[in-house]
Design an enzyme around this catalytic site. Structure first.
Site, PDB file in Angstrom:
ATOM      1  N   PRO A 130      -3.665   3.419 -27.536  1.00 43.71           N
ATOM      2  CA  PRO A 130      -4.368   2.697 -28.856  1.00 43.71           C
ATOM      3  C   PRO A 130      -4.736   1.356 -28.698  1.00 43.71           C
ATOM      4  O   PRO A 130      -5.874   0.837 -29.225  1.00 43.71           O
ATOM      5  CB  PRO A 130      -3.692   3.127 -30.179  1.00 43.71           C
ATOM      6  CG  PRO A 130      -2.738   4.340 -29.832  1.00 43.71           C
ATOM      7  CD  PRO A 130      -2.639   4.189 -28.449  1.00 43.71           C
ATOM      8  N   HIS A 137       0.951   2.884 -13.698  1.00 42.21           N
ATOM      9  CA  HIS A 137       1.165   1.453 -13.185  1.00 42.21           C
ATOM     10  C   HIS A 137      -0.179   0.433 -13.695  1.00 42.21           C
ATOM     11  O   HIS A 137      -0.190  -0.591 -14.282  1.00 42.21           O
ATOM     12  CB  HIS A 137       1.341   1.426 -11.668  1.00 42.21           C
ATOM     13  CG  HIS A 137       1.410   0.172 -10.994  1.00 42.21           C
ATOM     14  ND1 HIS A 137       0.202  -0.758 -10.462  1.00 42.21           N
ATOM     15  CD2 HIS A 137       2.433  -0.463 -10.841  1.00 42.21           C
ATOM     16  CE1 HIS A 137       0.811  -1.722 -10.024  1.00 42.21           C
ATOM     17  NE2 HIS A 137       2.051  -1.674 -10.158  1.00 42.21           N
ATOM     18  N   ASP A 161     -13.919   5.733 -10.184  1.00 44.28           N
ATOM     19  CA  ASP A 161     -12.705   6.547  -9.532  1.00 44.28           C
ATOM     20  C   ASP A 161     -13.037   6.409  -8.027  1.00 44.28           C
ATOM     21  O   ASP A 161     -13.831   7.485  -7.599  1.00 44.28           O
ATOM     22  CB  ASP A 161     -12.337   7.866 -10.360  1.00 44.28           C
ATOM     23  CG  ASP A 161     -10.891   8.259  -9.858  1.00 44.28           C
ATOM     24  OD1 ASP A 161     -10.676   8.410  -8.796  1.00 44.28           O
ATOM     25  OD2 ASP A 161     -10.414   8.927 -10.922  1.00 44.28           O
ATOM     26  N   THR A 171       4.271  -3.330 -33.374  1.00 48.22           N
ATOM     27  CA  THR A 171       4.888  -3.675 -31.934  1.00 48.22           C
ATOM     28  C   THR A 171       4.253  -5.242 -31.824  1.00 48.22           C
ATOM     29  O   THR A 171       3.409  -5.843 -32.350  1.00 48.22           O
ATOM     30  CB  THR A 171       4.049  -3.106 -30.731  1.00 48.22           C
ATOM     31  OG1 THR A 171       4.675  -3.775 -29.629  1.00 48.22           O
ATOM     32  CG2 THR A 171       2.500  -3.108 -30.780  1.00 48.22           C
ATOM     33  N   SER A 210       3.558  -7.291  -9.582  1.00 47.86           N
ATOM     34  CA  SER A 210       2.350  -6.437  -9.987  1.00 47.86           C
ATOM     35  C   SER A 210       2.067  -6.806 -11.426  1.00 47.86           C
ATOM     36  O   SER A 210       0.941  -6.805 -11.932  1.00 47.86           O
ATOM     37  CB  SER A 210       2.707  -4.979 -10.005  1.00 47.86           C
ATOM     38  OG  SER A 210       2.383  -4.434  -8.854  1.00 47.86           O
ATOM     39  N   ASP A 264      -6.766  -0.435  -9.472  1.00 44.53           N
ATOM     40  CA  ASP A 264      -4.913   0.093  -9.470  1.00 44.53           C
ATOM     41  C   ASP A 264      -4.951   1.677  -9.422  1.00 44.53           C
ATOM     42  O   ASP A 264      -5.846   2.230  -8.652  1.00 44.53           O
ATOM     43  CB  ASP A 264      -4.251  -0.428 -10.794  1.00 44.53           C
ATOM     44  CG  ASP A 264      -2.874  -0.844 -10.657  1.00 44.53           C
ATOM     45  OD1 ASP A 264      -2.160   0.058 -10.358  1.00 44.53           O
ATOM     46  OD2 ASP A 264      -2.760  -2.010 -10.411  1.00 44.53           O
ATOM     47  N   ASP A 284     -13.972   8.278 -14.148  1.00 40.51           N
ATOM     48  CA  ASP A 284     -14.376   7.082 -14.880  1.00 40.51           C
ATOM     49  C   ASP A 284     -13.292   6.084 -14.617  1.00 40.51           C
ATOM     50  O   ASP A 284     -13.549   4.795 -15.394  1.00 40.51           O
ATOM     51  CB  ASP A 284     -15.059   7.133 -16.248  1.00 40.51           C
ATOM     52  CG  ASP A 284     -13.894   7.817 -17.069  1.00 40.51           C
ATOM     53  OD1 ASP A 284     -12.718   7.869 -16.707  1.00 40.51           O
ATOM     54  OD2 ASP A 284     -14.300   7.978 -18.338  1.00 40.51           O
ATOM     55  N   ASN A 288       6.596  -7.834  -3.354  1.00 41.07           N
ATOM     56  CA  ASN A 288       8.074  -7.792  -3.914  1.00 41.07           C
ATOM     57  C   ASN A 288       9.196  -7.528  -2.816  1.00 41.07           C
ATOM     58  O   ASN A 288      10.312  -7.109  -3.007  1.00 41.07           O
ATOM     59  CB  ASN A 288       8.333  -6.461  -4.907  1.00 41.07           C
ATOM     60  CG  ASN A 288       7.404  -6.663  -6.202  1.00 41.07           C
ATOM     61  OD1 ASN A 288       7.058  -7.758  -6.374  1.00 41.07           O
ATOM     62  ND2 ASN A 288       6.997  -5.390  -6.709  1.00 41.07           N
ATOM     63  N   VAL A 312      -7.958 -16.488  -2.561  1.00 45.49           N
ATOM     64  CA  VAL A 312      -7.453 -15.562  -3.440  1.00 45.49           C
ATOM     65  C   VAL A 312      -6.285 -16.474  -4.231  1.00 45.49           C
ATOM     66  O   VAL A 312      -5.581 -16.919  -3.474  1.00 45.49           O
ATOM     67  CB  VAL A 312      -6.739 -14.248  -2.924  1.00 45.49           C
ATOM     68  CG1 VAL A 312      -6.020 -13.395  -3.786  1.00 45.49           C
ATOM     69  CG2 VAL A 312      -7.940 -13.325  -2.262  1.00 45.49           C
TER      70      VAL A 312
END
Length: 396
Positions: free
Chosen positions: A80, A108, A93, A124, A268, A72, A100, A203, A221
């Site tokens: 956290p 995203h 990357d 939360t 997504s 992504d 990394d 989408n 897939v």
């Protein structure tokens, strides 16, 4: 509610459209209504988790030991809830060779990763479906749209080499790709190496036209469409014969860079919901191969038809059933002989407000017999009209 174009389009700028949602007032937003980083934590339990009996689900598996590659815009491990979930050592990357995979300027990929494996945190109600799975962060796209089909193919191969057992791809290409393309060959390589590949269906379904998106439409897939709170296809979710299942993709809470959560929508965010279930199954059944994991998810999905349809595939994913109705592996999903072809409507679990459907039925039964008979006829006819109208509106 504006549908996010969050299934990033390769070679185009990933576009994150702000989502109108009741919790917006509690988020840090800029002048354009976009979520800013960091954001405030969202205290309540998201609807996409309310529909799952998490205690029952986690009695079977929490995803421990399973690596999930998130290909992504990167995954920010400073949040956290992701700090202990992200494997920086094996991340990579493809935009910055020295990186990394943890530099996410878009947010995203961090949202995608959170839906899969965010750890529980005080303050939360949001948590990942597979809170002991490990995220392999892969930055292959950015806010400049530098990702291409070629770099996605490279990312898939490198993710396999890094030990991922599940790959999540919340992107699609701008054109049709054949079986001889680099991307198709990379996907096949991953499948041959016993890796489950999950991809967002796209989408662009609002116009009603069915067409295939890639890599979601490649054979093998697991293509994921988006469903809403009523377990119906979200209007933006791309439909077509390649769709394997649907999963919650509307009003999705998840982690953002630095800290906190925001809300977004799109296929997504439906894809990682399913990728998390795949990780849970892989952690419980080490000997099941990738095709059996996919078949299990499809077979246990909540259906509106006896078999597959082009709008939500085999149905809306049912995480608990996927982890409990698993006495033996299967290689292919089969039509449900016990479900009427009329397509009994699926109802969302544990989200009833006020009286339950049973209580409402009992109250209705106390009306005069003549009036009750008329009322039942009207309700039944109205339900069919609404259902058919919705299907006409969201299908071709």
């Amino acid at each position: 509610m504006a549908a996010s174009t969050a299934a990033c389009t390769l070679a185009l700028t990933p576009c994150l459209v702000p989502v109108e949602h009741p919790v917006r007032a509690h988020l840090a937003l800029d002048d354009n209504g976009e979520c800013t980083f960091p954001a405030q934590p969202i205290a309540s339990v998201p609807w996409s988790l309310q529909r799952v009996m998490l205690d029952q689900l986690w009695q079977n598996s929490r995803g421990k030991g399973v690596g999930v590659a998130v290909i992504d815009t990167g995954v920010d491990a400073r949040n956290p809830q992701l700090k202990d979930a992200v494997d920086k050592h094996d991340g990579f990357d493809l935009i910055d060779n020295k990186g990394d995979g943890t530099n996410d300027t878009v947010g995203h990929g961090t949202k995608v990763a959170g839906i899969i494996a965010a750890r529980p945190a005080a303050g939360t109600g949001f948590v990942g479906l597979a809170p002991q799975a490990t995220i392999l962060p892969v930055r292959q796209n950015d806010d400049q749209g530098k990702g291409t089909a070629a770099t996605l193919a490279e990312a898939i191969r490198k993710s396999v080499a890094a030990g991922a057992k599940v790959i999540n791809i919340s992107q699609d290409t701008t054109g049709v790709l054949g079986p001889d393309s680099q991307l198709a060959q990379a996907v096949q390589y991953a499948l041959d190496q016993d890796v489950v590949v999950v991809a967002a269906a796209g989408n662009n379904g609002s116009g009603g036209q069915q067409h295939s998106t890639y890599p979601a439409a490649f054979k093998g897939v697991l293509a994921v469409g988006a469903s809403d709170r009523n377990n119906e296809r979200a209007d933006f979710s791309q439909s077509g014969p390649f769709v394997g299942v649907a999963a919650p993709g509307v009003g999705m809470v998840s982690t953002v860079p630095i800290g906190g959560q925001c809300v977004d929508e799109g296929t997504s965010f439906a894809a990682p919901y399913v990728a998390a279930v795949a990780a849970l199954i892989r952690a419980k059944h080490h000997d099941w191969h990738e095709q059996q994991v996919v078949a299990q998810i499809e077979q246990t999905a909540e259906r509106v038809d006896p078999g597959h349809n082009n709008f939500i595939g085999w149905g809306v994913v049912d995480p608990v059933r996927a982890l409990t109705d698993d006495a033996k592996p299967i290689d292919q999903p089969a039509p449900d002989k016990g479900l009427s072809k009329s397509g009994a409507r699926i109802q969302p679990a544990a989200l009833t407000l006020g009286e339950t459907p049973q209580q409402r039925a009992e109250r209705t039964a106390t009306y005069a017999l003549g009036g009750a008979a008329l009322l039942v006829a009207v309700i039944a006819g109205g339900a069919v009209v609404v259902r058919d109208a919705r299907r006409r509106r969201t299908t071709t």
